[in-house]
Write an enzyme that holds these catalytic residues in place. Structure first.
Site, PDB file in Angstrom:
ATOM      1  N   GLY A  90      10.593  74.475  53.781  1.00 16.68           N
ATOM      2  CA  GLY A  90      11.894  75.175  54.278  1.00 16.68           C
ATOM      3  C   GLY A  90      11.598  76.537  54.422  1.00 16.68           C
ATOM      4  O   GLY A  90      12.873  77.059  54.397  1.00 16.68           O
ATOM      5  N   ASP A 139      17.435  70.810  54.837  1.00 13.25           N
ATOM      6  CA  ASP A 139      16.812  72.219  54.596  1.00 13.25           C
ATOM      7  C   ASP A 139      17.705  73.187  54.574  1.00 13.25           C
ATOM      8  O   ASP A 139      17.813  74.070  53.563  1.00 13.25           O
ATOM      9  CB  ASP A 139      15.519  72.369  55.551  1.00 13.25           C
TER      10      ASP A 139
HETATM   11  C1  MEV Z   1      11.582  68.336  57.072  1.00 17.53           C
HETATM   12  O1  MEV Z   1      11.918  69.281  55.717  1.00 17.53           O
HETATM   13  C2  MEV Z   1      12.620  67.165  56.658  1.00 17.53           C
HETATM   14  C3  MEV Z   1      12.635  66.217  57.961  1.00 17.53           C
HETATM   15  O2  MEV Z   1      13.455  65.134  57.267  1.00 17.53           O
HETATM   16  C4  MEV Z   1      13.352  66.680  59.005  1.00 17.53           C
HETATM   17  C5  MEV Z   1      14.643  66.947  58.866  1.00 17.53           C
HETATM   18  O3  MEV Z   1      15.453  66.576  57.868  1.00 17.53           O
HETATM   19  O4  MEV Z   1      15.354  67.692  59.908  1.00 17.53           O
HETATM   20  C6  MEV Z   1      11.261  65.687  58.115  1.00 17.53           C
END
Ligand code: MEV
Length: 329
Positions: A90, A139
């Site tokens: 993140g 995130d």
């Molecule tokens: C990325 O940290 C998490 C994902 O689920 C993408 C998102 O939620 O936007 C892969």
């Protein structure tokens, strides 16, 4: 000059499925992004160099939305990070949240009146723009609020509801209810060991890969729904402080993520290595490189086991403070 910071995050359950409206849970971690923002006499600068928008799409998306102060006069932004870069922890969300908070403060909002919902919303929209239109708010909400965050398609009773986020992704309107989970004391008996493969996890490519898989094999949507069910069980276990059940849900989540093709051999090897000393282990974030996490009461032994198979490690508590702003002369 303003100094703003925001934590990185680890997704415990629900990555990828959350893009399709399923629930997800993430915790803020001790490693942070720190952003120093000041007016610049020598044009737009980032880390002492000319600001190249294509190299910093997240920052560009935030500044475009928020920086109209002094007629949009040039700023100098310096970013320091404790996080492994582009590793699914993140860092771009933390940059968005910290910069949004810092800019609001430069524009005159006192530190104790910073609107967390507004910061999280702007950070989410900027992240989505920089990620080809596909981003859930997990995130950016975790970086902004800190602690543990539960994102769901409905308001949940086991956590404190904070706000609603929505976004149109691939022509479908998605709505997420954002909650804070208060973590029972028993969770402080465990740590998260984060293992980095040493290779970046390309979030937008991995999100696009899942979109492509679902187009070619629509039946895979059942796996996305299964991830949602495991996430609900995991969120309940987390709110009750049941470490064993949290670990079991993490293991199950990893198996399902393997099934949609986002784990890889390095992540699988590190997860296997961590399991004998852990309550549970899984890849975290977008996958395709990036990081795995292990929930453990023996962090030193777990970290050694992950390093033995080539991972780089850091250890964190579950939950850390959210966005923070300080002014300095
Ligand atoms: C990325 O940290 C998490 C994902 O689920 C993408 C998102 O939620 O936007 C892969």
């Amino acid at each position: 000059m303003v100094l703003a910071s925001a934590p990185g995050k680890c997704i415990l359950f629900g990555e990828h499925a959350v893009v399709y409206g399923q629930p997800a849970v993430a915790v803020a971690i001790d490693a942070r992004i720190r952003v120093k923002i000041e007016k610049s006499e020598s044009g737009w600068q980032i880390d002492g160099m000319k600001f190249d928008k294509s190299r910093h799409p997240h920052l560009d998306a935030i500044l475009k939305r928020m920086w109209t102060g002094d007629g949009g006069a040039p700023l100098s932004v310096q970013i320091e990070s404790d996080l492994f870069g582009a590793a699914g922890l993140g860092s771009s969300a933390a940059i968005c949240a910290a910069t949004a908070a810092g800019i609001l403060h430069i524009r005159g909002t006192p530190v104790d009146e910073l609107p967390l919902r507004g910061i999280a919303t702007t950070a989410h929209l900027a992240e989505a723009e920089a990620q080809g239109g596909r981003a859930s708010p997990i995130d950016t909400s975790t970086s902004t609020l800190g602690g543990a965050v539960f994102v769901s398609d409905k308001r949940e009773s086991l956590a404190e509801w904070k706000y609603t986020r929505d976004l149109r992704i691939d022509g479908v309107q998605r709505t997420w209810e954002i909650h804070s989970v208060s973590l029972p004391q028993s969770l402080q008996e465990a740590s998260l060991v984060i293992g980095f493969t040493g290779r970046p996890g390309p979030t937008s490519q991995m999100v696009a890969k899942v979109a492509d898989l679902l187009k070619r094999q629509p039946e895979k949507m059942e796996d996305i729904e299964r991830i949602g069910n495991v996430t609900r069980a995991g969120a309940t276990a987390l709110s009750l402080g049941n470490l064993q059940a949290v670990g079991i849900a993490m293991n199950e989540c990893h198996r399902l993520l393997q099934g949609i093709g986002v784990s890889d051999s390095d992540l699988d090897r590190m997860v296997e290595a961590a399991l004998p000393t852990s309550l549970g282990a899984k890849m975290t974030g977008a996958g395709g490189g990036g990081c795995m996490i292990a929930l453990t009461q023996e962090p030193r032994r777990t970290a050694e086991a992950i390093e033995m198979v080539g991972g780089h490690t850091m250890t964190s508590r579950l939950g850390a403070p959210g966005v923070d702003v300080k002014t300095s002369d």
